[in-house]
Design a protein around this motif. Structure first.
Motif, PDB file in Angstrom:
ATOM      1  N   ILE A 169       0.839  -1.205   0.000  1.00  0.00           N
ATOM      2  CA  ILE A 169       0.000   0.000   0.000  1.00  0.00           C
ATOM      3  C   ILE A 169       0.871   1.250   0.000  1.00  0.00           C
ATOM      4  CG2 ILE A 169      -1.659   1.322   1.370  1.00  0.00           C
ATOM      5  CD1 ILE A 169      -2.841  -1.332   2.285  1.00  0.00           C
ATOM      6  N   ALA A 170       1.957   1.226   0.792  1.00  0.00           N
ATOM      7  CA  ALA A 170       2.858   2.384   0.812  1.00  0.00           C
ATOM      8  C   ALA A 170       3.470   2.628  -0.565  1.00  0.00           C
ATOM      9  CB  ALA A 170       3.961   2.161   1.849  1.00  0.00           C
ATOM     10  N   ARG A 171       3.854   1.533  -1.262  1.00  0.00           N
ATOM     11  CA  ARG A 171       4.416   1.706  -2.609  1.00  0.00           C
ATOM     12  C   ARG A 171       3.375   2.270  -3.566  1.00  0.00           C
ATOM     13  NH1 ARG A 171       6.995  -3.416  -1.489  1.00  0.00           N
ATOM     14  NH2 ARG A 171       5.339  -4.489  -2.631  1.00  0.00           N
ATOM     15  N   ASP A 172       2.149   1.749  -3.484  1.00  0.00           N
ATOM     16  CA  ASP A 172       1.092   2.244  -4.379  1.00  0.00           C
ATOM     17  C   ASP A 172       0.826   3.729  -4.153  1.00  0.00           C
ATOM     18  OD1 ASP A 172       0.766  -0.169  -5.601  1.00  0.00           O
ATOM     19  OD2 ASP A 172      -0.939  -0.799  -4.384  1.00  0.00           O
ATOM     20  N   ILE A 173       0.719   4.120  -2.883  1.00  0.00           N
ATOM     21  CA  ILE A 173       0.443   5.523  -2.583  1.00  0.00           C
ATOM     22  C   ILE A 173       1.598   6.405  -3.050  1.00  0.00           C
ATOM     23  CG2 ILE A 173       0.122   7.169  -0.705  1.00  0.00           C
ATOM     24  CD1 ILE A 173      -1.430   5.056   0.789  1.00  0.00           C
ATOM     25  N   HIS A 174       2.834   5.946  -2.798  1.00  0.00           N
ATOM     26  CA  HIS A 174       3.994   6.740  -3.237  1.00  0.00           C
ATOM     27  C   HIS A 174       3.990   6.889  -4.746  1.00  0.00           C
ATOM     28  CE1 HIS A 174       8.100   7.182  -4.784  1.00  0.00           C
ATOM     29  NE2 HIS A 174       8.283   7.961  -3.738  1.00  0.00           N
ATOM     30  N   ASP A 175       3.781   5.775  -5.467  1.00  0.00           N
ATOM     31  CA  ASP A 175       3.826   5.847  -6.929  1.00  0.00           C
ATOM     32  C   ASP A 175       2.760   6.784  -7.475  1.00  0.00           C
ATOM     33  OD1 ASP A 175       5.877   4.055  -6.836  1.00  0.00           O
ATOM     34  OD2 ASP A 175       4.677   2.313  -7.399  1.00  0.00           O
ATOM     35  N   VAL A 176       1.548   6.655  -6.934  1.00  0.00           N
ATOM     36  CA  VAL A 176       0.439   7.476  -7.447  1.00  0.00           C
ATOM     37  C   VAL A 176       0.658   8.940  -7.113  1.00  0.00           C
ATOM     38  CG1 VAL A 176      -2.012   7.979  -7.157  1.00  0.00           C
ATOM     39  CG2 VAL A 176      -1.257   5.618  -7.444  1.00  0.00           C
ATOM     40  N   VAL A 177       0.927   9.219  -5.832  1.00  0.00           N
ATOM     41  CA  VAL A 177       1.026  10.619  -5.394  1.00  0.00           C
ATOM     42  C   VAL A 177       2.260  11.293  -5.994  1.00  0.00           C
ATOM     43  CG1 VAL A 177       1.320  12.114  -3.383  1.00  0.00           C
ATOM     44  CG2 VAL A 177      -0.270  10.185  -3.288  1.00  0.00           C
ATOM     45  N   ALA A 178       3.423  10.625  -5.944  1.00  0.00           N
ATOM     46  CA  ALA A 178       4.648  11.241  -6.447  1.00  0.00           C
ATOM     47  C   ALA A 178       4.537  11.539  -7.935  1.00  0.00           C
ATOM     48  CB  ALA A 178       5.839  10.327  -6.171  1.00  0.00           C
ATOM     49  N   HIS A 179       4.033  10.574  -8.709  1.00  0.00           N
ATOM     50  CA  HIS A 179       3.928  10.806 -10.149  1.00  0.00           C
ATOM     51  C   HIS A 179       2.926  11.914 -10.455  1.00  0.00           C
ATOM     52  CE1 HIS A 179       3.874   9.880 -14.440  1.00  0.00           C
ATOM     53  NE2 HIS A 179       2.558   9.946 -14.363  1.00  0.00           N
ATOM     54  N   SER A 180       1.749  11.823  -9.822  1.00  0.00           N
ATOM     55  CA  SER A 180       0.711  12.813 -10.137  1.00  0.00           C
ATOM     56  C   SER A 180       1.138  14.215  -9.733  1.00  0.00           C
ATOM     57  CB  SER A 180      -0.600  12.437  -9.430  1.00  0.00           C
ATOM     58  OG  SER A 180      -1.043  11.167  -9.855  1.00  0.00           O
ATOM     59  N   SER A 215      -5.014  15.947 -11.778  1.00  0.00           N
ATOM     60  CA  SER A 215      -5.436  15.904 -10.376  1.00  0.00           C
ATOM     61  C   SER A 215      -6.630  14.987 -10.193  1.00  0.00           C
ATOM     62  CB  SER A 215      -5.759  17.315  -9.877  1.00  0.00           C
ATOM     63  OG  SER A 215      -6.802  17.886 -10.665  1.00  0.00           O
ATOM     64  N   ALA A 216      -7.546  14.983 -11.174  1.00  0.00           N
ATOM     65  CA  ALA A 216      -8.706  14.082 -11.086  1.00  0.00           C
ATOM     66  C   ALA A 216      -8.272  12.620 -11.121  1.00  0.00           C
ATOM     67  CB  ALA A 216      -9.685  14.376 -12.220  1.00  0.00           C
ATOM     68  N   GLN A 217      -7.329  12.301 -12.009  1.00  0.00           N
ATOM     69  CA  GLN A 217      -6.818  10.935 -12.085  1.00  0.00           C
ATOM     70  C   GLN A 217      -6.070  10.556 -10.812  1.00  0.00           C
ATOM     71  OE1 GLN A 217      -7.404   8.621 -14.484  1.00  0.00           O
ATOM     72  NE2 GLN A 217      -6.342   7.216 -13.098  1.00  0.00           N
ATOM     73  N   SER A 218      -5.333  11.519 -10.269  1.00  0.00           N
ATOM     74  CA  SER A 218      -4.610  11.262  -9.030  1.00  0.00           C
ATOM     75  C   SER A 218      -5.572  10.947  -7.896  1.00  0.00           C
ATOM     76  CB  SER A 218      -3.750  12.467  -8.665  1.00  0.00           C
ATOM     77  OG  SER A 218      -3.133  12.276  -7.418  1.00  0.00           O
ATOM     78  N   LEU A 219      -6.628  11.711  -7.781  1.00  0.00           N
ATOM     79  CA  LEU A 219      -7.621  11.450  -6.736  1.00  0.00           C
ATOM     80  C   LEU A 219      -8.257  10.078  -6.908  1.00  0.00           C
ATOM     81  CD1 LEU A 219      -9.389  14.931  -6.463  1.00  0.00           C
ATOM     82  CD2 LEU A 219      -7.959  13.827  -4.731  1.00  0.00           C
ATOM     83  N   ALA A 220      -8.560   9.733  -8.155  1.00  0.00           N
ATOM     84  CA  ALA A 220      -9.166   8.424  -8.414  1.00  0.00           C
ATOM     85  C   ALA A 220      -8.216   7.291  -8.019  1.00  0.00           C
ATOM     86  CB  ALA A 220      -9.555   8.310  -9.885  1.00  0.00           C
ATOM     87  N   ASP A 221      -6.930   7.457  -8.356  1.00  0.00           N
ATOM     88  CA  ASP A 221      -5.954   6.420  -8.011  1.00  0.00           C
ATOM     89  C   ASP A 221      -5.776   6.291  -6.507  1.00  0.00           C
ATOM     90  OD1 ASP A 221      -5.574   5.875 -10.659  1.00  0.00           O
ATOM     91  OD2 ASP A 221      -3.769   7.110 -10.874  1.00  0.00           O
ATOM     92  N   VAL A 222      -5.710   7.435  -5.821  1.00  0.00           N
ATOM     93  CA  VAL A 222      -5.552   7.400  -4.373  1.00  0.00           C
ATOM     94  C   VAL A 222      -6.760   6.745  -3.722  1.00  0.00           C
ATOM     95  CG1 VAL A 222      -5.424   8.819  -2.285  1.00  0.00           C
ATOM     96  CG2 VAL A 222      -3.985   9.358  -4.258  1.00  0.00           C
ATOM     97  N   ARG A 223      -7.968   7.067  -4.194  1.00  0.00           N
ATOM     98  CA  ARG A 223      -9.164   6.426  -3.645  1.00  0.00           C
ATOM     99  C   ARG A 223      -9.126   4.921  -3.868  1.00  0.00           C
ATOM    100  NH1 ARG A 223     -12.045  10.939  -6.166  1.00  0.00           N
ATOM    101  NH2 ARG A 223     -12.593  12.468  -4.564  1.00  0.00           N
TER     102      ARG A 223
END
Length: 371
Positions: A169-180, A215-223
């Motif tokens: 989960i930490a890797r997923d959040i880092h990848d999504v947030v850092a890239h976005s 930003s919309a895609q980032s929010l969707a990925d984080v959710r």
């Protein structure tokens, strides 16, 4: 997790006391022997030591052995007078008071042999019963140790799974947030430059639109990632190879080129595709944030024996930068599939060395043997 409720502390001693007193009294009537007050006191003393069984199992078995031996030495009537000793021996063995149990049994056996020699009686049956009881206690002890070991192994397995889940989960959040955030930062810089220097409103609107979409895609990925914590979504996100061109399209001001795979072998499943996608995503994030590059090439090759993805840029190269959380998480993703990640110098044209990140994921051994 519910814990098993123990019976009251006095329950077992009372049951054993009633059994010893009542059973021995009945036996004495059949034998025509007197059931005296000292005999009664010794029959009650053994169960009384069982009150200490939880705090001092060693002292418990020693006391039970002493009271039982005193009963035999006094020549009181036969009967179930040794039940407290039997219970004390088993409890001591199971409660890790092993040497107390064997020592008390040895002392009791020596006392019985001494009494037998003194009286000229045979007590071998009692000694055989004692040996059988000790062996039964040892078996109970071994069974308890196996159960404790199984529970410990199960707890460690659950902890390991929880740790792996948190890391994923930490890797997923880092990848999504850092890239976005990196993409949004680039688009915001473009929009700010256009607003200050370039009167072309179309380009400004395009940059603002890219910021909104990113930003919309980032929010969707984080959710999607956070929904795993509520257990209402699958563990593996749905990033697939066909989404890589969309990933590259968000890079404003960079020349990008993507070489997709010619075919997709059967062994390449959703987890492998997601890992390849994350390799590309994290590599692009590093390029945007650190590389100062103008060109990026992404190539994905899939064969019956391996999957290889490389991201090459013509930026400032690797330098002396330390490996961060993103690259560390990228390695962990690939290594979980038995693969490797390597970094070397780019061969793209330019005045700077650039960098290339290459991830290699082997096909499962069963598929390679089949091929």
């Amino acid at each position: 997790m519910t814990t098993r409720r123990r019976p009251p502390l006095l329950f077992l001693p009372l049951v054993i006391a009633v059994l010893q007193v009542f059973g021995t009294h009945v036996a004495s009537l059949r034998q025509g022997a007197d059931f005296t007050v000292p005999a009664l006191l010794l029959l009650l003393a053994g169960p009384a030591f069982l009150v200490l069984r939880r705090r001092a199992p060693g002292l418990t078995v020693a006391g039970c052995a002493a009271m039982t031996l005193a009963y035999v030495a006094a020549g009181f009537p036969n009967g179930p007078f040794a039940v407290s000793l039997a219970i004390g021996l088993v409890l001591a063995l199971v409660s890790r008071a092993r040497w107390w149990a064997w020592g008390s049994a040895a002392a009791f056996a020596a006392g019985i042999l001494g009494i037998s020699l003194w009286r000229g009686e045979s007590q071998y049956f009692g000694l055989l019963w004692l040996v059988v009881l000790l062996l039964g206690g040892e078996l109970a002890r071994a069974g308890r140790l196996r159960r404790v070991e199984r529970r410990r192994a199960a707890a460690e397995q659950l902890k390991h799974q929880a740790d792996q889940e948190r890391l994923a989960i930490a890797r997923d959040i880092h990848d999504v947030v850092a890239h976005s955030l990196s993409m949004i930062n680039v688009q915001a810089s473009v929009a700010l430059h256009l607003a200050q220097k370039d009167p072309d409103s179309a380009k400004l609107l395009e940059a603002l639109s890219n910021i909104k979409d990113g930003s919309a895609q980032s929010l969707a990925d984080v959710r999607q990632v956070l929904s795993v914590l509520r257990q209402d979504a699958p563990r593996i996100p749905s990033q697939r190879l066909e989404q890589i061109p969309e990933l590259l399209s968000g890079l404003t001001g960079l020349q990008t080129h993507y070489s997709p795979p010619d075919k997709e072998p059967d062994w390449v499943d959703e987890k492998v595709e997601n890992t390849i996608y994350r390799v590309v995503q994290e590599s692009l994030t590093n390029v945007v944030r650190h590389a100062q590059a103008s060109q990026i090439e992404v190539a994905v090759q899939l064969t019956e024996t391996k999957a290889q993805v490389s991201v090459t840029d013509n930026g400032i190269g690797l330098g002396d930068a330390e490996e961060g959380n993103g690259l560390r998480g990228l390695r962990e993703r690939v290594q979980s599939l038995g693969g490797t990640v390597s970094l070397d110098t780019s061969d793209l044209p330019g005045s700077t060395p650039g960098a290339r990140i290459t991830a290699l994921i082997p096909a499962p051994p069963a598929h390679q043997e089949k091929s």
